[in-house]
Motif scaffolding. Structure first.
Motif, PDB file in Angstrom:
ATOM      1  N   LYS A 287      -5.901  26.113   4.798  1.00  0.00           N
ATOM      2  CA  LYS A 287      -5.121  25.351   5.769  1.00  0.00           C
ATOM      3  C   LYS A 287      -4.151  24.433   5.040  1.00  0.00           C
ATOM      4  N   GLU A 288      -2.974  24.285   5.628  1.00  0.00           N
ATOM      5  CA  GLU A 288      -1.966  23.382   5.080  1.00  0.00           C
ATOM      6  C   GLU A 288      -2.499  21.951   5.117  1.00  0.00           C
TER       7      GLU A 288
ATOM      8  N   LEU B 154       1.722  33.295   1.275  1.00  0.00           N
ATOM      9  CA  LEU B 154       2.141  32.014   1.833  1.00  0.00           C
ATOM     10  C   LEU B 154       2.892  32.236   3.138  1.00  0.00           C
ATOM     11  N   PRO B 155       2.777  31.275   4.077  1.00  0.00           N
ATOM     12  CA  PRO B 155       3.533  31.424   5.322  1.00  0.00           C
ATOM     13  C   PRO B 155       5.028  31.405   5.019  1.00  0.00           C
TER      14      PRO B 155
ATOM     15  N   TYR C 107       2.730  22.112  13.824  1.00  0.00           N
ATOM     16  CA  TYR C 107       1.669  23.113  13.712  1.00  0.00           C
ATOM     17  C   TYR C 107       1.186  23.146  12.259  1.00  0.00           C
ATOM     18  N   ILE C 108       0.028  23.713  12.050  1.00  0.00           N
ATOM     19  CA  ILE C 108      -0.554  23.845  10.713  1.00  0.00           C
ATOM     20  C   ILE C 108      -0.462  25.311  10.303  1.00  0.00           C
TER      21      ILE C 108
ATOM     22  N   ALA D 273       2.832  22.555  -8.348  1.00  0.00           N
ATOM     23  CA  ALA D 273       3.300  21.484  -9.245  1.00  0.00           C
ATOM     24  C   ALA D 273       2.396  20.254  -9.132  1.00  0.00           C
ATOM     25  N   ARG D 274       1.102  20.478  -9.200  1.00  0.00           N
ATOM     26  CA  ARG D 274       0.066  19.435  -9.207  1.00  0.00           C
ATOM     27  C   ARG D 274      -0.137  18.706  -7.880  1.00  0.00           C
ATOM     28  N   LYS D 275       0.542  19.151  -6.840  1.00  0.00           N
ATOM     29  CA  LYS D 275       0.357  18.548  -5.512  1.00  0.00           C
ATOM     30  C   LYS D 275      -0.433  19.538  -4.656  1.00  0.00           C
ATOM     31  N   THR D 276      -1.528  19.081  -4.056  1.00  0.00           N
ATOM     32  CA  THR D 276      -2.342  19.919  -3.199  1.00  0.00           C
ATOM     33  C   THR D 276      -1.563  20.251  -1.930  1.00  0.00           C
ATOM     34  N   VAL D 277      -1.410  21.552  -1.666  1.00  0.00           N
ATOM     35  CA  VAL D 277      -0.662  21.986  -0.493  1.00  0.00           C
ATOM     36  C   VAL D 277      -1.526  22.733   0.540  1.00  0.00           C
ATOM     37  N   PHE D 278      -2.588  23.403   0.075  1.00  0.00           N
ATOM     38  CA  PHE D 278      -3.504  24.117   0.957  1.00  0.00           C
ATOM     39  C   PHE D 278      -4.941  23.939   0.465  1.00  0.00           C
TER      40      PHE D 278
END
Length: 127
Positions: free
Chosen positions: A54-55, A81-82, A62-63, A120-125
């Motif tokens: 999940k995003e 990826l969406p 929306y997610i 790039a080190r950022k949690t996205v999902f």
């Protein structure tokens, strides 16, 4: 007679494609929810796959979901990826603390039965 032929030709150009005519280059029907998996070498329905992420930080109304398919030997993870066409295959890297797959700026980490995808080190999902 000429106007009748023109009318028939114009109608044929405006009519929608026939059912099932939306196959991609691999023969997967997008209208039926199928997309091609590089690892499975077959058409799959992403919403039927086991690993759904999940995003995390969505500012949208929306997610979105990302889908992961693992190779049989566990050495590769295919990332869907969406809003992306096709997939990205990540390779497993050596790690003592977790199972880690990488490709470019994407890092997929599995700890126990939980997955986290970072860009790039950022949690996205997350699962």
């Amino acid at each position: 007679m000429a106007s009748v032929l023109f009318t028939s030709g114009a109608w044929a150009q405006l009519s929608p494609k026939g059912a099932g005519s939306d196959k991609d280059k691999h023969g997967c029907k997008g209208s039926a929810g199928y997309t091609f998996s590089v690892l499975k070498k077959d058409c799959v329905r992403l919403f039927e796959e086991k690993i759904q992420l999940k995003e995390v930080d969505s500012r949208k109304s929306y997610i979105s979901n990302a889908t992961i398919i693992l190779s049989e030997d566990g050495k590769e993870a295919e990332l869907f990826l969406p809003e992306s066409e096709g997939s990205l295959v990540l390779e497993r890297k050596a790690s003592k603390k977790a199972v880690v797959y990488k490709k470019g700026q994407y890092t997929l980490t599995k700890i126990k039965n939980s997955y986290t995808l970072k860009l790039a080190r950022k949690t996205v999902f997350k699962s």
